[in-house]
Design a protein around this motif. Structure first.
Motif, mmCIF file in Angstrom:
data_model
loop_
_atom_site.group_PDB
_atom_site.id
_atom_site.type_symbol
_atom_site.label_atom_id
_atom_site.label_comp_id
_atom_site.label_asym_id
_atom_site.label_seq_id
_atom_site.Cartn_x
_atom_site.Cartn_y
_atom_site.Cartn_z
ATOM 1 N N ALA A 197 0.820 -1.219 0.000
ATOM 2 C CA ALA A 197 0.000 0.000 0.000
ATOM 3 C C ALA A 197 0.849 1.262 0.000
ATOM 4 O O ALA A 197 0.482 2.247 -0.661
ATOM 5 C CB ALA A 197 -0.933 0.001 1.209
ATOM 6 N N LEU A 198 1.930 1.270 0.721
ATOM 7 C CA LEU A 198 2.786 2.459 0.823
ATOM 8 C C LEU A 198 3.957 2.289 -0.123
ATOM 9 O O LEU A 198 4.873 1.484 0.124
ATOM 10 C CB LEU A 198 3.274 2.651 2.267
ATOM 11 N N TRP A 213 -2.349 7.189 10.257
ATOM 12 C CA TRP A 213 -2.952 5.972 9.731
ATOM 13 C C TRP A 213 -3.998 6.360 8.690
ATOM 14 O O TRP A 213 -4.739 7.326 8.864
ATOM 15 C CB TRP A 213 -3.644 5.184 10.841
ATOM 16 N N LEU A 214 -4.121 5.534 7.637
ATOM 17 C CA LEU A 214 -5.211 5.665 6.686
ATOM 18 C C LEU A 214 -6.063 4.398 6.780
ATOM 19 O O LEU A 214 -5.598 3.296 6.460
ATOM 20 C CB LEU A 214 -4.679 5.841 5.259
ATOM 21 N N LEU A 248 -8.683 9.359 8.221
ATOM 22 C CA LEU A 248 -7.296 9.699 8.530
ATOM 23 C C LEU A 248 -7.178 9.846 10.043
ATOM 24 O O LEU A 248 -7.876 10.659 10.653
ATOM 25 C CB LEU A 248 -6.884 10.990 7.834
ATOM 26 N N ALA A 287 -4.970 0.469 -3.416
ATOM 27 C CA ALA A 287 -4.472 1.122 -2.205
ATOM 28 C C ALA A 287 -3.284 2.039 -2.476
ATOM 29 O O ALA A 287 -3.221 3.138 -1.924
ATOM 30 C CB ALA A 287 -4.110 0.069 -1.155
ATOM 31 N N VAL A 291 -3.412 6.048 -1.398
ATOM 32 C CA VAL A 291 -2.485 6.637 -0.423
ATOM 33 C C VAL A 291 -1.781 7.835 -1.040
ATOM 34 O O VAL A 291 -1.644 8.898 -0.403
ATOM 35 C CB VAL A 291 -1.471 5.576 0.063
ATOM 36 N N GLN A 292 -1.333 7.725 -2.280
ATOM 37 C CA GLN A 292 -0.631 8.825 -2.928
ATOM 38 C C GLN A 292 -1.547 10.033 -3.105
ATOM 39 O O GLN A 292 -1.135 11.180 -2.893
ATOM 40 C CB GLN A 292 -0.098 8.368 -4.281
ATOM 41 N N GLU A 295 -2.014 11.774 0.336
ATOM 42 C CA GLU A 295 -0.810 12.503 0.755
ATOM 43 C C GLU A 295 -0.687 13.829 -0.005
ATOM 44 O O GLU A 295 -0.320 14.860 0.584
ATOM 45 C CB GLU A 295 0.429 11.626 0.526
ATOM 46 N N ILE A 302 1.629 9.338 5.091
ATOM 47 C CA ILE A 302 0.923 8.202 5.691
ATOM 48 C C ILE A 302 1.973 7.179 6.136
ATOM 49 O O ILE A 302 2.836 6.756 5.341
ATOM 50 C CB ILE A 302 -0.064 7.585 4.695
ATOM 51 N N TYR A 305 -1.263 1.616 6.942
ATOM 52 C CA TYR A 305 -2.473 1.447 6.143
ATOM 53 C C TYR A 305 -3.214 0.193 6.611
ATOM 54 O O TYR A 305 -2.597 -0.854 6.868
ATOM 55 C CB TYR A 305 -2.107 1.312 4.662
ATOM 56 N N ASP A 409 -0.345 -2.868 5.115
ATOM 57 C CA ASP A 409 0.848 -2.677 4.292
ATOM 58 C C ASP A 409 1.879 -3.749 4.618
ATOM 59 O O ASP A 409 1.832 -4.404 5.680
ATOM 60 C CB ASP A 409 1.417 -1.280 4.547
#
Length: 474
Positions: A197-198, A213-214, A248, A287, A291-292, A295, A302, A305, A409
């Motif tokens: 995810a990240l 956290w997301l 968030l 995901a 996330v991007q 951010e 983040i 996740y 993640d």
């Protein structure tokens, strides 16, 4: 014997006159008895008229038979020299005519040593030592001797008493608990589903203070059966997986945790796809793209996740035994399978899922975001309560339900989720992004953020500060 010979001349026929004191003989002269005579010497040991020892056959020859012979036993060593046996022949001068029995010297009476009596030993008289006062002590009662074992049973050797080590048993229990806890944590950590995810991308925002956290609630139905879809009222397959809930969570270094709802219809820029609704990024790139997009829109990096589906959400609620919610107004939504009266009530898993998804309220998505924040706070409060943590029959099903239904993640672990729940157990600031209104675009009706308040709102979180009160949306 020849005629003319006088038999008296024959020495063998010589007769000895009867001795005094014997039958046929003259009486003993006065003063003479059985004692030895003192005036005549005893016969020598080589006197031929005296035969030593007992006569043959133990009998004395009769008188008048042959020469006068007296048998005398062999001399004994015990009697003294002055003692004369009556059978000995005494001569007047040791060589002359033998003495008659009546002429024997009187025997001296034996003198024995007087009997000795033991004399008790007496210590010399001494004076008693000086007496000192002795303190009085109560007599110690005698110990009771246990009864002897039965005669028919063989006495067993006493057993060596066992030494008890309570500290050792306590240490064993503690070690067993620690080992069991470690094994449970490893099992739960392996139950998590991990996804990338990240991800790294160009111009990514650097690390910001605090922990972000997301949390995502998807409408994915791939893990549900037909019966479960009907029970949860999911409406069947609606195409690509989308997000129904986006939150968030900011955990500061100090102070209360802040939970922010990000409306899924927020009109934002999606990298590589232009402007669109926020949940479209999840449908387009999963995901990592979601996330991007968050951010870039918020200016926050983040760190963790977590994603949960419909079935997992309902399973966690049922594992906790339901969640109590208080409603100001009744909610009826056939599409969500919801018919809830007003007031406080306990929601089951399917009812809780319909409660966080419904739009059948006057403010639609705004009320939906408020329901999600309220329910999430109630869920975490019950999950981290002492009644749940101290009850393994409630904690273990809840923990296995969460671990089995979550996607995290690649770098996240079960202890990261535990830290999230612990941070949200107390007072949590719940709010939403400042809303500027709604607008119709080429992608449909969208929600616009307040351009004057939103920058200051996210800047406070980026600086690990509390959001100003005038920027909060209750």
């Amino acid at each position: 014997m020849m005629n003319g010979d006088d038999p008296r001349d024959d020495p063998r026929r010589r007769r000895v006159p009867p001795q005094a004191g014997r039958p046929g003989g003259p009486p003993l002269p006065p003063g003479r008895g059985n004692g030895p005579r003192q005036d005549r010497p005893l016969p020598s040991g080589n006197d031929p008229t005296v035969r030593r020892g007992n006569p043959p056959g133990g009998r004395m020859p009769p008188p008048g038979d042959g020469p006068t012979v007296r048998y005398n036993p062999a001399p004994r060593r015990e009697p003294p020299a002055s003692h004369i046996e009556p059978t000995q022949v005494l001569h007047r001068d040791g060589r002359g005519e033998p003495l008659a029995y009546s002429q024997m010297p009187p025997e001296q009476p034996r003198r024995h040593a007087p009997p000795q009596r033991p004399v008790p030993h007496r210590e010399p008289v001494r004076h008693a030592p000086t007496q000192r006062p002795v303190p009085h002590h109560d007599a110690i009662p005698p110990r009771r001797t246990p009864p002897p074992p039965d005669a028919g049973r063989q006495a067993r050797p006493p057993r060596r008493p066992r030494r008890r080590h309570p500290f050792r048993w306590l240490m064993l229990i503690v070690v067993a608990l620690i080992v069991g806890l470690i094994a449970a944590v490893i099992h739960l950590d392996n139950s998590l589903t991990r996804i990338p995810a990240l991800t790294s991308y160009s111009d990514r925002i650097g690390n910001t203070p605090g922990t972000n956290w997301l949390l995502v609630g998807s409408d994915g139905r791939g893990d549900l059966s037909t019966e479960q879809e009907q029970e949860l009222a999911t409406g069947g397959d609606t195409g690509p997986e989308r997000t129904d809930t986006i939150m968030l969570v900011h955990i500061p270094s100090s102070g209360p945790t802040t939970m922010v709802s990000l409306p899924r219809d927020s009109y934002v820029s999606i990298p590589g796809h232009g402007k669109d609704k926020l949940n479209a990024s999840f449908a387009l790139g999963g995901a990592p793209l979601l996330v991007q997009t968050v951010e870039i829109a918020t200016g926050l990096r983040i760190d963790h996740y977590a994603q949960i589906g419909f079935g997992g959400f309902a399973g966690v609620v049922d594992a906790l035994g339901g969640i109590e919610m208080c409603l100001d107004e009744p909610i009826v939504d056939p599409l969500a399978g919801l018919d809830l009266p007003a007031g406080c009530q306990e929601l089951s898993g399917p009812e809780a899922l319909g409660f966080v998804r419904t739009r059948a309220t006057p403010r639609a998505d705004v009320d939906r975001m408020n329901h999600q924040r309220l329910f999430m706070s109630a869920l975490l409060k019950k999950a981290t309560s002492m009644g749940t943590l101290a009850n393994p029959f409630a904690l273990w099903p809840m923990a296995t339900g969460v671990a089995g239904s979550l996607k995290v993640d690649d770098g996240d672990h079960i202890w990261n989720l535990a830290a999230l729940g612990w941070a949200m157990r107390g007072d949590t600031v719940t709010t939403s992004v400042p809303i500027g209104g709604f607008d119709d675009t080429d992608v449909g009706n969208v929600l616009l953020w307040d351009k004057s308040k939103a920058p200051g709102f996210f800047e406070a979180l980026a600086n690990d500060q509390q959001i100003p009160e005038n920027l909060l949306t209750r």
